[in-house]
Design an enzyme around this catalytic site. Structure first.
Site, PDB file in Angstrom:
ATOM      1  CB  CYS A   1      37.111  42.040  37.596  1.00 54.33           C
ATOM      2  SG  CYS A   1      36.405  42.383  35.965  1.00 54.33           S
TER       3      CYS A   1
ATOM      4  CB  CYS B   1      32.237  43.659  35.276  1.00 53.80           C
ATOM      5  SG  CYS B   1      33.113  42.510  34.194  1.00 53.80           S
ATOM      6  CB  SER B   2      31.979  41.259  39.305  1.00 52.75           C
ATOM      7  OG  SER B   2      31.026  40.741  38.386  1.00 52.75           O
ATOM      8  CB  CYS B   3      36.018  38.628  35.570  1.00 57.13           C
ATOM      9  SG  CYS B   3      35.108  39.301  34.161  1.00 57.13           S
TER      10      CYS B   3
END
Ligand code: FE
Length: 192
Positions: free
Chosen positions: A92, A95-97
């Protein structure tokens, strides 16, 4: 970082926006009940059941939900399949999906800025650092997760696993092999 998170939690609690007890239940659920073993069941099923594999290709969200894995951060799942000519890697960049219902919470490196930028710029270098060496003619495809779509890599079934049942196969499926930064484990010697 920990202090900042605690400060934020305190302020949000004081303002009545969050309930710390509910937060603890959520975190505990994803840390101890939901994790990469869910994804491993999906992969093992796909390795043994052709109809299920085709369903995964067509509608991963429904096929995964049929095993009982659904919910937040997994509403729109796409399964990307490794082949001898294509290796898939998930990141991602923003961000951190991450697909929570099948993999649990993302590892720290997945959320780090170096992984997020280098996975797209030099995926082969990143893979080498994770110990993944691919044939020179294997194409690497990088998939950028979003708030809408979460990816699960379907790794190739390791050779020498013909006699293994679904449970034994699931034990070979590592978290990283479903992100694309790893490969499944080799079967135990006696199974070969
Ligand atoms: Fe994200």
């Amino acid at each position: 970082m920990e202090l900042r998170v605690r400060a934020l939690e305190t302020v949000l609690t004081q303002k009545g926006y969050i309930d710390p007890e509910a937060l603890d239940v959520l975190i505990d659920t994803y840390q101890t009940r939901i994790g990469p073993r869910n994804g491993a069941r999906v992969v093992a099923r796909a390795w043994t059941d052709r109809t299920y594999r085709e369903w995964l290709r067509r509608d991963a969200t429904a096929a995964i939900a049929s095993l009982g894995y659904s919910g937040r951060q997994g509403e729109h799942m796409v399964v990307v399949e490794n082949t001898p000519t294509q290796h898939n890697l998930v990141v991602c960049t923003l961000c951190s999906c991450y697909p929570w219902p099948v993999l649990g919470l993302p590892p720290t490196w997945y959320k780090s800025a170096p992984y997020r930028s280098r996975a797209v710029r030099e995926p082969r270098g990143v893979l080498a650092e994770f110990g993944v060496r691919l044939a020179a003619d294997t194409e690497v495809r990088v998939w950028d997760s979003t708030a809408e779509v979460r990816y699960l890599v379907l790794p190739m079934r390791p050779p020498g696993t013909e006699g293994l049942d679904e449970d034994a196969l699931a034990a070979l499926v590592t978290r990283d092999s479903m992100i694309g930064t790893g490969l499944p484990l080799a079967p135990p010697a006696r199974a070969r």
